[in-house]
Design a protein around this motif. Structure first.
Motif, PDB file in Angstrom:
ATOM      1  N   GLY A  18       0.799  -1.222   0.000  1.00 19.37           N
ATOM      2  CA  GLY A  18       0.000   0.000   0.000  1.00 19.37           C
ATOM      3  C   GLY A  18       0.831   1.271   0.000  1.00 19.37           C
ATOM      4  N   THR A  19       2.102   1.179   0.383  1.00 17.28           N
ATOM      5  CA  THR A  19       2.966   2.370   0.390  1.00 17.28           C
ATOM      6  C   THR A  19       3.313   2.838  -1.020  1.00 17.28           C
ATOM      7  OG1 THR A  19       5.006   1.069   0.521  1.00 17.28           O
ATOM      8  CG2 THR A  19       4.008   1.760   2.616  1.00 17.28           C
ATOM      9  N   VAL A  20       3.178   1.922  -1.999  1.00 23.44           N
ATOM     10  CA  VAL A  20       3.550   2.242  -3.382  1.00 23.44           C
ATOM     11  C   VAL A  20       2.385   2.048  -4.358  1.00 23.44           C
ATOM     12  CG1 VAL A  20       6.007   1.760  -3.020  1.00 23.44           C
ATOM     13  CG2 VAL A  20       4.492  -0.088  -3.773  1.00 23.44           C
ATOM     14  N   THR A  21       1.175   1.816  -3.828  1.00 23.51           N
ATOM     15  CA  THR A  21       0.018   1.584  -4.681  1.00 23.51           C
ATOM     16  C   THR A  21      -0.857   2.824  -4.688  1.00 23.51           C
ATOM     17  OG1 THR A  21       0.105  -0.772  -4.112  1.00 23.51           O
ATOM     18  CG2 THR A  21      -1.910   0.018  -5.160  1.00 23.51           C
ATOM     19  N   ASP A  22      -0.470   3.797  -5.509  1.00 22.05           N
ATOM     20  CA  ASP A  22      -1.259   5.014  -5.619  1.00 22.05           C
ATOM     21  C   ASP A  22      -2.178   4.903  -6.838  1.00 22.05           C
ATOM     22  OD1 ASP A  22       0.959   5.156  -7.314  1.00 22.05           O
ATOM     23  OD2 ASP A  22       0.996   7.331  -7.270  1.00 22.05           O
ATOM     24  N   ILE A  23      -3.206   5.719  -6.839  1.00 26.06           N
ATOM     25  CA  ILE A  23      -4.209   5.678  -7.895  1.00 26.06           C
ATOM     26  C   ILE A  23      -4.032   6.910  -8.783  1.00 26.06           C
ATOM     27  CG2 ILE A  23      -6.676   5.531  -8.421  1.00 26.06           C
ATOM     28  CD1 ILE A  23      -5.568   3.162  -6.732  1.00 26.06           C
ATOM     29  N   ASP A  24      -3.384   6.704  -9.924  1.00 25.64           N
ATOM     30  CA  ASP A  24      -3.216   7.790 -10.887  1.00 25.64           C
ATOM     31  C   ASP A  24      -4.024   7.564 -12.159  1.00 25.64           C
ATOM     32  OD1 ASP A  24      -1.502   9.433  -9.384  1.00 25.64           O
ATOM     33  OD2 ASP A  24       0.223   8.224  -9.951  1.00 25.64           O
ATOM     34  N   THR A  25      -4.387   6.313 -12.430  1.00 29.58           N
ATOM     35  CA  THR A  25      -5.134   5.984 -13.648  1.00 29.58           C
ATOM     36  C   THR A  25      -6.242   4.993 -13.307  1.00 29.58           C
ATOM     37  OG1 THR A  25      -3.766   4.081 -14.211  1.00 29.58           O
ATOM     38  CG2 THR A  25      -3.029   6.239 -15.059  1.00 29.58           C
ATOM     39  N   VAL A  26      -7.144   4.800 -14.244  1.00 25.97           N
ATOM     40  CA  VAL A  26      -8.200   3.799 -14.087  1.00 25.97           C
ATOM     41  C   VAL A  26      -7.572   2.409 -13.930  1.00 25.97           C
ATOM     42  CG1 VAL A  26     -10.155   2.694 -15.240  1.00 25.97           C
ATOM     43  CG2 VAL A  26      -9.939   5.185 -15.264  1.00 25.97           C
ATOM     44  N   GLN A  27      -6.479   2.163 -14.635  1.00 24.64           N
ATOM     45  CA  GLN A  27      -5.793   0.889 -14.527  1.00 24.64           C
ATOM     46  C   GLN A  27      -5.223   0.686 -13.116  1.00 24.64           C
ATOM     47  OE1 GLN A  27      -5.270   3.153 -17.077  1.00 24.64           O
ATOM     48  NE2 GLN A  27      -6.571   2.040 -18.527  1.00 24.64           N
ATOM     49  N   ASP A  28      -4.711   1.745 -12.513  1.00 23.09           N
ATOM     50  CA  ASP A  28      -4.233   1.673 -11.127  1.00 23.09           C
ATOM     51  C   ASP A  28      -5.376   1.301 -10.189  1.00 23.09           C
ATOM     52  OD1 ASP A  28      -1.690   2.509 -11.957  1.00 23.09           O
ATOM     53  OD2 ASP A  28      -2.040   4.602 -11.357  1.00 23.09           O
ATOM     54  N   LEU A  29      -6.548   1.886 -10.438  1.00 26.69           N
ATOM     55  CA  LEU A  29      -7.725   1.598  -9.614  1.00 26.69           C
ATOM     56  C   LEU A  29      -8.118   0.124  -9.746  1.00 26.69           C
ATOM     57  CD1 LEU A  29      -9.927   2.738  -7.734  1.00 26.69           C
ATOM     58  CD2 LEU A  29     -11.274   3.228  -9.795  1.00 26.69           C
ATOM     59  N   GLU A  30      -8.081  -0.398 -10.947  1.00 25.75           N
ATOM     60  CA  GLU A  30      -8.411  -1.810 -11.170  1.00 25.75           C
ATOM     61  C   GLU A  30      -7.418  -2.718 -10.450  1.00 25.75           C
ATOM     62  OE1 GLU A  30      -8.425  -1.956 -15.441  1.00 25.75           O
ATOM     63  OE2 GLU A  30     -10.358  -0.918 -15.584  1.00 25.75           O
ATOM     64  N   ARG A  31      -6.141  -2.374 -10.517  1.00 28.03           N
ATOM     65  CA  ARG A  31      -5.119  -3.168  -9.819  1.00 28.03           C
ATOM     66  C   ARG A  31      -5.325  -3.100  -8.303  1.00 28.03           C
ATOM     67  NH1 ARG A  31      -0.045  -2.139  -7.635  1.00 28.03           N
ATOM     68  NH2 ARG A  31       1.276  -3.984  -7.544  1.00 28.03           N
ATOM     69  N   ALA A  32      -5.643  -1.911  -7.781  1.00 27.21           N
ATOM     70  CA  ALA A  32      -5.895  -1.767  -6.344  1.00 27.21           C
ATOM     71  C   ALA A  32      -7.108  -2.596  -5.930  1.00 27.21           C
ATOM     72  CB  ALA A  32      -6.105  -0.295  -5.989  1.00 27.21           C
ATOM     73  N   ALA A  33      -8.128  -2.664  -6.789  1.00 29.53           N
ATOM     74  CA  ALA A  33      -9.311  -3.474  -6.479  1.00 29.53           C
ATOM     75  C   ALA A  33      -8.940  -4.954  -6.391  1.00 29.53           C
ATOM     76  CB  ALA A  33     -10.383  -3.249  -7.536  1.00 29.53           C
ATOM     77  N   GLN A  34      -8.058  -5.404  -7.261  1.00 31.08           N
ATOM     78  CA  GLN A  34      -7.604  -6.801  -7.209  1.00 31.08           C
ATOM     79  C   GLN A  34      -6.813  -7.067  -5.931  1.00 31.08           C
ATOM     80  OE1 GLN A  34      -5.383  -7.077 -10.841  1.00 31.08           O
ATOM     81  NE2 GLN A  34      -7.197  -7.333 -12.116  1.00 31.08           N
ATOM     82  N   LEU A  35      -5.927  -6.144  -5.577  1.00 28.25           N
ATOM     83  CA  LEU A  35      -5.136  -6.308  -4.354  1.00 28.25           C
ATOM     84  C   LEU A  35      -6.024  -6.278  -3.109  1.00 28.25           C
ATOM     85  CD1 LEU A  35      -2.113  -4.022  -5.279  1.00 28.25           C
ATOM     86  CD2 LEU A  35      -2.100  -6.531  -5.100  1.00 28.25           C
ATOM     87  N   LEU A  36      -7.012  -5.391  -3.105  1.00 25.30           N
ATOM     88  CA  LEU A  36      -7.929  -5.289  -1.978  1.00 25.30           C
ATOM     89  C   LEU A  36      -8.735  -6.582  -1.836  1.00 25.30           C
ATOM     90  CD1 LEU A  36      -9.111  -3.501   0.264  1.00 25.30           C
ATOM     91  CD2 LEU A  36     -10.781  -2.685  -1.413  1.00 25.30           C
ATOM     92  N   ALA A  37      -9.216  -7.100  -2.946  1.00 21.95           N
ATOM     93  CA  ALA A  37      -9.981  -8.352  -2.914  1.00 21.95           C
ATOM     94  C   ALA A  37      -9.120  -9.499  -2.391  1.00 21.95           C
ATOM     95  CB  ALA A  37     -10.518  -8.668  -4.304  1.00 21.95           C
ATOM     96  N   ALA A  38      -7.858  -9.550  -2.795  1.00 25.00           N
ATOM     97  CA  ALA A  38      -6.958 -10.602  -2.328  1.00 25.00           C
ATOM     98  C   ALA A  38      -6.668 -10.457  -0.840  1.00 25.00           C
ATOM     99  CB  ALA A  38      -5.654 -10.570  -3.129  1.00 25.00           C
ATOM    100  N   ARG A  39      -6.582  -9.211  -0.377  1.00 24.08           N
ATOM    101  CA  ARG A  39      -6.302  -8.941   1.043  1.00 24.08           C
ATOM    102  C   ARG A  39      -7.479  -9.375   1.912  1.00 24.08           C
ATOM    103  NH1 ARG A  39      -4.732  -2.902   2.837  1.00 24.08           N
ATOM    104  NH2 ARG A  39      -2.809  -3.366   1.720  1.00 24.08           N
ATOM    105  N   GLU A  40      -8.693  -9.159   1.413  1.00 27.27           N
ATOM    106  CA  GLU A  40      -9.888  -9.469   2.194  1.00 27.27           C
ATOM    107  C   GLU A  40     -10.186 -10.939   2.073  1.00 27.27           C
ATOM    108  OE1 GLU A  40     -12.766  -6.739   0.607  1.00 27.27           O
ATOM    109  OE2 GLU A  40     -11.930  -5.084   1.744  1.00 27.27           O
TER     110      GLU A  40
END
Length: 187
Positions: free
Chosen positions: A165-187
């Motif tokens: 999470g220290t390096v997962t910033d949201i600058d593009t729609v693609q970043d948001l999609e990647r963060a959603a995948q990481l969040l789903a894996a975390r939960e």
């Protein structure tokens, strides 16, 4: 927001225009973009609250990150230090915020930067010794000049963290999609 005489204040920066996100196809401002059941900014603020550290949300419009940091520091001048956290880091963990805050307590250290697998991330911690330099910031470069100055004086400490999470910033729609995948894996 109460300022503790012992704990640094987390400065959540939410003033940016989010132009890259819009250019990549984002329909709303990146901080208001949905990420699971919450917005990007709500995830970031939840982690900050869970850390137990005092915090300040800087969401007034400013021309650049340096201006945002300076305004947030001016609003919290009595703090013993600051953790600069862009609002678009929704996967940051509360324990990482506490780790950076604890490292900042070292009197020989003016700046603390987290490293995740060799990549520098956020939040960047600044001791009270950096007050005047932070208050003087302007423009787009954020606090990079303060970090460089402190590095030349040997006052920068890097702390290895196991927090993507220290390096997962949201600058593009693609970043948001990647963060959603990481969040789903975390939960």
């Amino acid at each position: 927001m109460l300022v503790s005489p012992l704990l640094p204040v987390v400065l959540v920066l939410a003033s940016g225009r989010g132009e890259r996100f819009a250019a990549s196809g984002g329909a709303v401002h990146k901080l208001r973009a949905p990420l699971g059941a919450k917005t990007v900014l709500e995830h970031t603020l939840d982690a900050v609250r869970a850390s137990g550290l005092p915090w300040h949300l800087e969401d007034a419009g400013h021309p650049g990150m340096g201006d945002s940091i300076a305004a947030a520091v001016r609003a919290t001048t009595q703090a013993p230090g600051w953790l600069v956290l862009p609002g678009d880091l929704p996967l940051i963990r509360p324990d990482t915020l506490r780790t950076i805050a604890a490292a900042l307590a070292d009197p020989d250290c003016a700046v603390v930067t987290p490293l995740y697998q060799g990549t520098r991330g956020h939040p960047v911690g600044f001791a009270a010794a950096c007050l005047s330099s932070l208050r003087a910031l302007t423009g787009e470069q954020g606090a990079a000049s303060v970090v460089r100055t402190q590095a030349q004086q040997g006052g920068v400490r890097q702390v290895e963290v196991d927090d993507e999470g220290t390096v997962t910033d949201i600058d593009t729609v693609q970043d948001l999609e990647r963060a959603a995948q990481l969040l789903a894996a975390r939960e």
